[in-house]
Scaffold this motif. Structure first.
Motif, PDB file in Angstrom:
ATOM      1  N   SER A  50      23.415 -20.682  29.779  1.00 10.40           N
ATOM      2  CA  SER A  50      22.200 -20.612  28.943  1.00 10.40           C
ATOM      3  C   SER A  50      22.389 -21.487  27.702  1.00 10.40           C
ATOM      4  O   SER A  50      23.386 -21.359  26.994  1.00 10.40           O
ATOM      5  CB  SER A  50      21.930 -19.163  28.512  1.00 10.40           C
ATOM      6  N   TRP A  51      21.423 -22.332  27.427  1.00  8.06           N
ATOM      7  CA  TRP A  51      21.480 -23.211  26.267  1.00  8.06           C
ATOM      8  C   TRP A  51      20.500 -22.727  25.209  1.00  8.06           C
ATOM      9  O   TRP A  51      19.577 -21.969  25.478  1.00  8.06           O
ATOM     10  CB  TRP A  51      21.201 -24.657  26.649  1.00  8.06           C
ATOM     11  N   SER A  52      20.719 -23.156  23.981  1.00  3.40           N
ATOM     12  CA  SER A  52      20.014 -22.581  22.837  1.00  3.40           C
ATOM     13  C   SER A  52      18.938 -23.510  22.281  1.00  3.40           C
ATOM     14  O   SER A  52      18.559 -24.509  22.899  1.00  3.40           O
ATOM     15  CB  SER A  52      21.021 -22.254  21.725  1.00  3.40           C
ATOM     16  N   ASP A  53      18.486 -23.191  21.077  1.00  2.00           N
ATOM     17  CA  ASP A  53      17.490 -24.000  20.383  1.00  2.00           C
ATOM     18  C   ASP A  53      17.967 -25.433  20.165  1.00  2.00           C
ATOM     19  O   ASP A  53      17.150 -26.359  20.121  1.00  2.00           O
ATOM     20  CB  ASP A  53      17.112 -23.362  19.037  1.00  2.00           C
ATOM     21  N   ASP A  54      19.261 -25.640  20.047  1.00 12.39           N
ATOM     22  CA  ASP A  54      19.803 -26.992  19.878  1.00 12.39           C
ATOM     23  C   ASP A  54      19.312 -27.894  21.010  1.00 12.39           C
ATOM     24  O   ASP A  54      18.737 -28.967  20.776  1.00 12.39           O
ATOM     25  CB  ASP A  54      21.334 -26.978  19.903  1.00 12.39           C
ATOM     26  N   SER A  55      19.580 -27.457  22.235  1.00  9.55           N
ATOM     27  CA  SER A  55      19.201 -28.256  23.398  1.00  9.55           C
ATOM     28  C   SER A  55      17.698 -28.253  23.618  1.00  9.55           C
ATOM     29  O   SER A  55      17.122 -29.271  24.032  1.00  9.55           O
ATOM     30  CB  SER A  55      19.905 -27.723  24.650  1.00  9.55           C
ATOM     31  N   SER A  56      17.039 -27.130  23.340  1.00 11.83           N
ATOM     32  CA  SER A  56      15.589 -27.069  23.517  1.00 11.83           C
ATOM     33  C   SER A  56      14.896 -28.119  22.659  1.00 11.83           C
ATOM     34  O   SER A  56      14.030 -28.876  23.132  1.00 11.83           O
ATOM     35  CB  SER A  56      15.063 -25.678  23.152  1.00 11.83           C
ATOM     36  N   PHE A  96      15.077 -17.453  22.307  1.00  6.08           N
ATOM     37  CA  PHE A  96      15.935 -16.388  21.790  1.00  6.08           C
ATOM     38  C   PHE A  96      16.560 -16.721  20.447  1.00  6.08           C
ATOM     39  O   PHE A  96      17.260 -15.896  19.869  1.00  6.08           O
ATOM     40  CB  PHE A  96      17.021 -16.016  22.808  1.00  6.08           C
ATOM     41  N   ASP A  97      16.334 -17.941  19.944  1.00  9.54           N
ATOM     42  CA  ASP A  97      16.946 -18.292  18.661  1.00  9.54           C
ATOM     43  C   ASP A  97      16.171 -19.443  18.043  1.00  9.54           C
ATOM     44  O   ASP A  97      15.777 -20.382  18.744  1.00  9.54           O
ATOM     45  CB  ASP A  97      18.409 -18.698  18.867  1.00  9.54           C
ATOM     46  N   ILE A  98      15.941 -19.379  16.736  1.00  5.44           N
ATOM     47  CA  ILE A  98      15.321 -20.480  16.001  1.00  5.44           C
ATOM     48  C   ILE A  98      15.757 -20.387  14.545  1.00  5.44           C
ATOM     49  O   ILE A  98      15.797 -19.293  13.968  1.00  5.44           O
ATOM     50  CB  ILE A  98      13.774 -20.456  16.114  1.00  5.44           C
ATOM     51  N   GLY A  99      16.110 -21.524  13.969  1.00 10.67           N
ATOM     52  CA  GLY A  99      16.534 -21.550  12.582  1.00 10.67           C
ATOM     53  C   GLY A  99      15.360 -21.380  11.632  1.00 10.67           C
ATOM     54  O   GLY A  99      14.211 -21.714  11.961  1.00 10.67           O
ATOM     55  N   GLY A 100      15.645 -20.883  10.434  1.00 10.84           N
ATOM     56  CA  GLY A 100      14.591 -20.610   9.465  1.00 10.84           C
ATOM     57  C   GLY A 100      13.820 -21.846   9.057  1.00 10.84           C
ATOM     58  O   GLY A 100      12.576 -21.814   8.967  1.00 10.84           O
ATOM     59  N   SER A 101      14.497 -22.946   8.791  1.00  9.36           N
ATOM     60  CA  SER A 101      13.808 -24.168   8.374  1.00  9.36           C
ATOM     61  C   SER A 101      12.945 -24.726   9.504  1.00  9.36           C
ATOM     62  O   SER A 101      11.830 -25.209   9.265  1.00  9.36           O
ATOM     63  CB  SER A 101      14.814 -25.226   7.924  1.00  9.36           C
ATOM     64  N   CYS A 102      13.449 -24.651  10.724  1.00  8.37           N
ATOM     65  CA  CYS A 102      12.653 -25.121  11.870  1.00  8.37           C
ATOM     66  C   CYS A 102      11.421 -24.245  12.052  1.00  8.37           C
ATOM     67  O   CYS A 102      10.315 -24.750  12.293  1.00  8.37           O
ATOM     68  CB  CYS A 102      13.501 -25.127  13.135  1.00  8.37           C
ATOM     69  N   ARG A 103      11.595 -22.942  11.929  1.00  5.94           N
ATOM     70  CA  ARG A 103      10.463 -22.031  12.066  1.00  5.94           C
ATOM     71  C   ARG A 103       9.393 -22.335  11.009  1.00  5.94           C
ATOM     72  O   ARG A 103       8.206 -22.461  11.338  1.00  5.94           O
ATOM     73  CB  ARG A 103      10.930 -20.583  11.927  1.00  5.94           C
TER      74      ARG A 103
END
Length: 318
Positions: A50-56, A96-103
Motif C-alpha cells: 500500500s502506498w501513501s499520499d506521497d505516491s498518490s 488514508f493520509d494527507i498533510g495539513g498544508s496539502c489539505r
C-alpha cells in the motif's frame, strides 16, 4: 529513457510502500526490529504494497503531464482534488493520509482560489509535501525543456507553490531537481553535490530573496555531509530534515535496496524519506527488487499512468 522514468517513479512508490507500515515509529523501534522486506499492516493496518499520499500526489502530477503534454496548474490541482474528494489515485479507493498544508491548499482551490495562489506560505508550512511528489517534474524538464536545471527553477517553484509557497520549500525542490538533472547527465555519484549545488547557488545569487532559505540547507552543502553519523540525521516531516535524510541514505549506500531500507529504518516520517530517497536511487541505480514491484497494490493504475507519462515524453522529444 523509458526505463529511467520507470525506475524513478517505481523507485519512489516502492520505497513509499516500504515505509507506510512503520510510519511514525521511532528510530529505537526500528533498531530493535528493522524493516528488511516489504511488509503489511502496522500503522495504517493496510495490506502489503500500500502506498501513501506521497505516491498518490506524484501520480496526480505524472497523469496530468502525460495526458495534456504540458504543465497545467489547474489540471494538476483538479487531480489533487479528485484524490482528496473522490479518493482517486489511491491503492484501494480510500484516502488514508494527507498533510495539513496539502489539505488547506486543496481546500483553497475548491473554494475558487487560483492554482498558483493556493499553496501555504508561512515558515510553519515547510513540510515535505511538495518535495515528496515532485519526481516527475525533473524528468519532464530534462527531456522536454532541456537546458540546465537552473533555467527551470521558476517552473519548479510553480509546481511546489500549488501546496507549498515558502522559500524554504521552493529551494528544497530546486536542490532535488538539480541533483536529478545531474544523475540524468550521468554525473558520477561522488560529484553529484559538487555539480548540482552551484547551480542552485548561482540561481540564488541572482535572486537574493532566496538566500536565507538556501542557508537552511548548509549541511548538505558542507563537504563532510556524508560523514555525519546517523545520530545527527533527522527524519522528520520538515523539508530540510527530509531532504538531508534522503540524500544521506543515498550517498552512504551503494544500491537501491540498501538505500531505501536505510531510509525506512531511520524511523519517524518513514514513507516520505524513503519515497524521496527511492526516487533518487531508482534513477541512479535501477535494480529495484522485482518482488517489491510486484507487491504494489493497484499496479494496473500505476502502470497506466507511468506508461502514458513516459510515452508522452517520448513523443514530445520527436
Amino acid at each position: 529513457m523509458k526505463q529511467k522514468i520507470y525506475n524513478t517513479l517505481y523507485g519512489a512508490i516502492v520505497a513509499d510502500a516500504l515505509g507506510v507500515p512503520v510510519e511514525f515509529t521511532s528510530r529505537e523501534e526500528r533498531k530493535a526490529k528493522p524493516v528488511i522486506d516489504m511488509i503489511g499492516y502496522g500503522t495504517y493496518n493496510l495490506p502489503k504494497g500500500s502506498w501513501s499520499d506521497d505516491s498518490s500526489m506524484m501520480l496526480c502530477l505524472a497523469e496530468s503531464i502525460g495526458r495534456l503534454k504540458i504543465l497545467d496548474y489547474d489540471d494538476i490541482m483538479k487531480n489533487f482534488s479528485a484524490w482528496f474528494i473522490e479518493s482517486k489515485f489511491t491503492p484501494d479507493g480510500k484516502l488514508f493520509d494527507i498533510g495539513g498544508s496539502c489539505r488547506k491548499s486543496i481546500m483553497n482551490y475548491l473554494m475558487g482560489v487560483s492554482a498558483l495562489e493556493c499553496g501555504q506560505r508561512s515558515e510553519f508550512d515547510n513540510g515535505n509535501g511538495s518535495l515528496m511528489r515532485i519526481a516527475p517534474l525533473p524528468l519532464y524538464l530534462f527531456y522536454v525543456c532541456g537546458t540546465n536545471a537552473g533555467e527551470n527553477f521558476e517552473l519548479v517553484h510553480n509546481i511546489s507553490s500549488l501546496t507549498h509557497r515558502h522559500a524554504i520549500s521552493l529551494i528544497g525542490c530546486d536542490i532535488y531537481t538539480a541533483i536529478m538533472f545531474e544523475i540524468l547527465e550521468e554525473t558520477p555519484k561522488e560529484d553529484l553535490l559538487k555539480r548540482a549545488l552551484p547551480v542552485v547557488g548561482s540561481y540564488v545569487r541572482n535572486h537574493p530573496e532566496y538566500s536565507d532559505a538556501l542557508s537552511k540547507y548548509d549541511r548538505i552543502i558542507h563537504q563532510s555531509f556524508t560523514e555525519l553519523p546517523e545520530s545527527e540525521i533527522k527524519s522528520s516531516g520538515y523539508i530540510v530534515d527530509t531532504l538531508e535524510a534522503a540524500l544521506w541514505c543515498f550517498l552512504t549506500t551503494n544500491n537501491y535496496k540498501d538505500c531505501v531500507l536505510k531510509a525506512v529504518n531511520l524511523g519517524s516520517d518513514t514513507d516520505t524519506v524513503a519515497c524521496i530517497a527511492g526516487s533518487i536511487a531508482g534513477l541512479y541505480y535501477g535494480d529495484i527488487p522485482s518482488d517489491w514491484i510486484d507487491a504494489i497494490r493497484n499496479k494496473k493504475t500505476v502502470d497506466k499512468i507511468i506508461d502514458k507519462f513516459s510515452n508522452t515524453i517520448c513523443k514530445l522529444l520527436k
